[in-house]
Design an enzyme around this catalytic site. Sequence first.
Site, PDB file in Angstrom:
ATOM      1  N   GLU A 323       0.841  -1.195   0.000  1.00  0.00           N
ATOM      2  CA  GLU A 323       0.000   0.000   0.000  1.00  0.00           C
ATOM      3  C   GLU A 323       0.883   1.254   0.000  1.00  0.00           C
ATOM      4  O   GLU A 323       0.724   2.133  -0.839  1.00  0.00           O
ATOM      5  CB  GLU A 323      -0.899  -0.020   1.239  1.00  0.00           C
ATOM      6  CG  GLU A 323      -1.773   1.209   1.394  1.00  0.00           C
ATOM      7  CD  GLU A 323      -2.505   1.244   2.718  1.00  0.00           C
ATOM      8  OE1 GLU A 323      -3.419   2.074   2.859  1.00  0.00           O
ATOM      9  OE2 GLU A 323      -2.154   0.460   3.636  1.00  0.00           O
ATOM     10  N   HIS A 324       1.774   1.339   0.961  1.00  0.00           N
ATOM     11  CA  HIS A 324       2.742   2.439   1.040  1.00  0.00           C
ATOM     12  C   HIS A 324       4.141   1.878   0.810  1.00  0.00           C
ATOM     13  O   HIS A 324       4.498   0.852   1.393  1.00  0.00           O
ATOM     14  CB  HIS A 324       2.729   3.105   2.418  1.00  0.00           C
ATOM     15  CG  HIS A 324       1.377   3.539   2.892  1.00  0.00           C
ATOM     16  ND1 HIS A 324       0.579   2.751   3.714  1.00  0.00           N
ATOM     17  CD2 HIS A 324       0.682   4.674   2.666  1.00  0.00           C
ATOM     18  CE1 HIS A 324      -0.542   3.395   3.974  1.00  0.00           C
ATOM     19  NE2 HIS A 324      -0.511   4.566   3.351  1.00  0.00           N
TER      20      HIS A 324
END
EC number: 1.1.1.23
Length: 427
Positions: A323-324
């Site tokens: 996601e990040h």
Amino acid sequence: MKRLTGTNEKISNILYQEQLELSKENLDVEATVREIIEKVKEEGDEALRAYSEKFDHVVLSELHVSDQVVNEAFDKIDKDVLTALENAKANIESYHKQQLKGGFEDQPSQGVLRGQLIRPIERVGVYVPGGTAAYPSSVLMNVIPAKIAGVKEIIMITPPQEHFVPAILVAAKLAGVDKIYQVGGAQGIAALAYGTQTLPKVDKITGPGNIFVATAKKLVYGVVGIDMIAGPSEIGVIADSTANPVYVAADLLSQAEHDVHARAILVTNSAELADAVELEIEKQLQTLPRQAIARPSIENNGRIIIAQDVESMFELMNLVAPEHLEIAIDKAYDYLERVQNAGSIFLGHYTSEPIGDYYAGANHVLPTTATSRFSSALGVHDFVKRIQYTQYSKAAVNAAEKDITTLAYAEGLQAHARAIEVRNDKN
């Protein structure tokens, strides 16, 4: 943090299976949510009030949050928080305005006109959690792209509370929410999807929530559009010997404090850095107010992988598709092209992931559970439709008749062919 060894493919498979386990659906929850949705469909506002009393312990006389209540929030909010929200809003707007795209039109041959219209979705519903999970930044991130896209009406729902968090209402006003209703949970999602006597039916629902909210969004998908089914938050950090272990540990913990199911993954080619990060995590945990969440998260779901070289680090992280993704390497920008799969990328030793959560302007609503392999951050494109149009003159139809009818007959669709043939020069 647990250390993993093996080939990149083996490690990525282990991480993916672990993430699926953390995100797996609860069949008991789904049965409960189905019941709630049906009740709201049948009883409307009455069901919303009953569920608010049952789940939120609030007896509601009014579902709509008045303008007066919203305006009073500006008197109650901390002035520094207000300034920060205003500045964050400006950054989010300037970033998302660059995502606006127009339609197109071309004439590939004589008598043929083709094109595409861009039209905003008419009405969008935004879910905003309440209580300790009240995040005004999420209001900005969900509402501003919709507003820039030209959505005509934005409805926000949030669980009923005796006293609303002022920052939530202020963020809604700043971002451009049209109406706010105090209803939460699966019942709120059902109300947005099907409408009630008070809440209008929307065309798309966005916003984060607990497992009941996420399950409800999944079940109403198809009746309305949704942004995504998000799993627990996750961060992947690629770091070499130039990285500061204090920074890396802090960034891993910034996601671990979200949820006991959150994931924090460090991939490095430096065993010394890995050791230093582990020591620093323990040190920082000692003074972290949300240690009760962050410690089990980092101990159960935190992972460290020692890679052979930089190329191997990027290869593995592309398989993980986090996601990040932080790249804690000198001259990190030079490595940007190596990234194939990630929700959002944070470049360099000073670009901590929370900069993106709150302030830089890029959206923080991101694909999780390796879905960045095929999906993207929330943006203006999520709030518009692409409508195609075509126009052929009689001469253009005649010129294309043979090809079109040949394909229609090949598929056994004679009426398709006849719809072309009746328009030829012989008729």
